[in-house]
Motif scaffolding. Structure first.
Motif, mmCIF file in Angstrom:
data_model
loop_
_atom_site.group_PDB
_atom_site.id
_atom_site.type_symbol
_atom_site.label_atom_id
_atom_site.label_comp_id
_atom_site.label_asym_id
_atom_site.label_seq_id
_atom_site.Cartn_x
_atom_site.Cartn_y
_atom_site.Cartn_z
ATOM 1 N N UNK A 41 -5.742 6.595 -7.303
ATOM 2 C CA UNK A 41 -4.458 6.182 -6.727
ATOM 3 C C UNK A 41 -3.989 4.874 -7.358
ATOM 4 N N UNK A 42 -4.928 3.978 -7.645
ATOM 5 C CA UNK A 42 -4.579 2.734 -8.347
ATOM 6 C C UNK A 42 -3.985 3.044 -9.721
ATOM 7 N N UNK A 43 -4.605 3.982 -10.442
ATOM 8 C CA UNK A 43 -4.103 4.338 -11.767
ATOM 9 C C UNK A 43 -2.694 4.900 -11.686
ATOM 10 N N UNK A 44 -2.465 5.760 -10.690
ATOM 11 C CA UNK A 44 -1.135 6.340 -10.522
ATOM 12 C C UNK A 44 -0.103 5.255 -10.230
ATOM 13 N N UNK A 45 -0.416 4.354 -9.299
ATOM 14 C CA UNK A 45 0.506 3.283 -8.939
ATOM 15 C C UNK A 45 0.752 2.363 -10.138
ATOM 16 N N UNK A 46 -0.287 2.100 -10.924
ATOM 17 C CA UNK A 46 -0.130 1.267 -12.121
ATOM 18 C C UNK A 46 0.826 1.917 -13.113
ATOM 19 N N UNK A 47 0.714 3.232 -13.276
ATOM 20 C CA UNK A 47 1.621 3.953 -14.168
ATOM 21 C C UNK A 47 3.056 3.903 -13.642
ATOM 22 N N UNK A 68 5.465 -0.739 -2.613
ATOM 23 C CA UNK A 68 4.505 0.331 -2.932
ATOM 24 C C UNK A 68 4.350 1.205 -1.696
ATOM 25 N N UNK A 69 4.383 2.517 -1.888
ATOM 26 C CA UNK A 69 4.197 3.413 -0.755
ATOM 27 C C UNK A 69 3.300 4.586 -1.135
ATOM 28 N N UNK A 70 2.622 5.123 -0.148
ATOM 29 C CA UNK A 70 1.788 6.324 -0.320
ATOM 30 C C UNK A 70 1.624 6.945 1.058
ATOM 31 N N UNK A 86 4.065 -1.344 1.568
ATOM 32 C CA UNK A 86 3.919 -2.804 1.438
ATOM 33 C C UNK A 86 4.962 -3.330 0.455
ATOM 34 N N UNK A 87 5.679 -4.347 0.864
ATOM 35 C CA UNK A 87 6.677 -4.983 0.009
ATOM 36 C C UNK A 87 6.237 -6.398 -0.331
ATOM 37 N N UNK A 88 6.351 -6.745 -1.601
ATOM 38 C CA UNK A 88 5.995 -8.084 -2.075
ATOM 39 C C UNK A 88 7.241 -8.712 -2.707
ATOM 40 N N UNK A 89 7.575 -9.915 -2.267
ATOM 41 C CA UNK A 89 8.706 -10.654 -2.837
ATOM 42 C C UNK A 89 8.176 -11.622 -3.888
ATOM 43 N N UNK A 90 8.742 -11.569 -5.075
ATOM 44 C CA UNK A 90 8.292 -12.393 -6.190
ATOM 45 C C UNK A 90 8.973 -13.758 -6.164
ATOM 46 N N UNK A 91 8.243 -14.759 -6.601
ATOM 47 C CA UNK A 91 8.803 -16.110 -6.652
ATOM 48 C C UNK A 91 9.905 -16.201 -7.698
ATOM 49 N N UNK A 106 -2.151 -4.752 -6.413
ATOM 50 C CA UNK A 106 -2.608 -5.661 -5.367
ATOM 51 C C UNK A 106 -2.068 -5.277 -4.001
ATOM 52 N N UNK A 107 -0.803 -4.847 -3.950
ATOM 53 C CA UNK A 107 -0.205 -4.409 -2.686
ATOM 54 C C UNK A 107 -0.919 -3.172 -2.152
ATOM 55 N N UNK A 108 -1.245 -2.240 -3.047
ATOM 56 C CA UNK A 108 -1.964 -1.032 -2.631
ATOM 57 C C UNK A 108 -3.342 -1.386 -2.078
ATOM 58 N N UNK A 109 -4.060 -2.231 -2.784
ATOM 59 C CA UNK A 109 -5.409 -2.606 -2.342
ATOM 60 C C UNK A 109 -5.383 -3.306 -0.983
ATOM 61 N N UNK A 110 -4.357 -4.105 -0.747
ATOM 62 C CA UNK A 110 -4.291 -4.845 0.514
ATOM 63 C C UNK A 110 -4.078 -3.924 1.712
ATOM 64 N N UNK A 111 -3.550 -2.728 1.471
ATOM 65 C CA UNK A 111 -3.261 -1.792 2.557
ATOM 66 C C UNK A 111 -4.253 -0.631 2.622
#
Length: 202
Positions: A41-47, A68-70, A86-91, A106-111
């Motif tokens: 799943x990490x590989x898919x999200x990375x792609x 990121x959603x799944x 999970x939504x991440x806001x960038x600086x 990182x967002x996927x791993x956190x959830x």
């Protein structure tokens, strides 16, 4: 091409003049039961994040937010349900491949919930809050060397343009293809693959 409703009244004469996208989503449904392990799943999200990075660069823009959603199949009653969002806001807005992949993974791993086995049937990455690359607002306390990042990104993009998309990629994208769509009934690539050329015996 099919023009958006009302586009002629706004004076668009060709596709290049259409407004830039306000958000970009790359997602996919997985074959069979879906993905139950974090690695694939990490590989898919990375792609997916890599694809979003490429699309941002194609329209010369950057994003400030990544979602990121799944989720598991809503039709299965014999397996536990789960949904990741999970939504991440960038600086600082960016279109950098490494940065977007890192944020998405990182967002996927956190959830990720390891308390049970879930079969995720679909996943994706959305980049939004998009702005032109030439109008990026910096941050006084930004810890990223943006000049160095831009030089590396330019080198990677040049290699990929010359040798094909994803010739150079982030390691977390891996080489596993189990999450990709099946192609049992795909037509042969008769004009691009010598092995698919039809052979006729005289």
């Amino acid at each position: 091409p099919a023009w958006p409703k009302g586009s002629k009244s706004r004076g668009f004469s060709n596709i290049e003049e259409l407004p830039e996208k306000k958000s970009i989503c790359t997602s996919r449904s997985f074959p069979d039961q879906g993905l139950s392990q974090l690695g694939p799943l990490e590989e898919a999200v990375a792609h997916f994040a890599s694809s979003c990075s490429r699309k941002l660069k194609e329209q010369d823009s950057c994003c400030r937010a990544v979602t990121v959603f799944a989720y598991t199949s809503r039709f299965r009653t014999d397996a536990p349900c789960s949904a990741i969002n999970r939504t991440v806001t960038l600086t600082v807005p960016t279109n950098d491949l490494r940065e977007l992949v890192s944020v998405a993974v990182g967002a996927l791993r956190s959830q990720w919930d390891a308390s049970a086995t879930f079969f995720y049937k679909k996943a994706g990455v959305i980049v939004w809050d998009i702005c032109p690359s030439g109008a990026v607002q910096g941050d006084l306390f930004d810890t990223v060397d943006r000049a160095k990042q831009a030089r590396l990104a330019a080198a990677i993009d040049a290699i990929n343009r010359k040798n094909g998309y994803n010739t150079v990629k982030v390691a977390v994208q891996g080489t596993d293809t189990s999450w990709r769509m099946k192609h049992e009934h795909e037509s042969g690539k008769y004009t691009t693959n010598i092995d698919d050329v039809i052979k006729v015996k005289a």
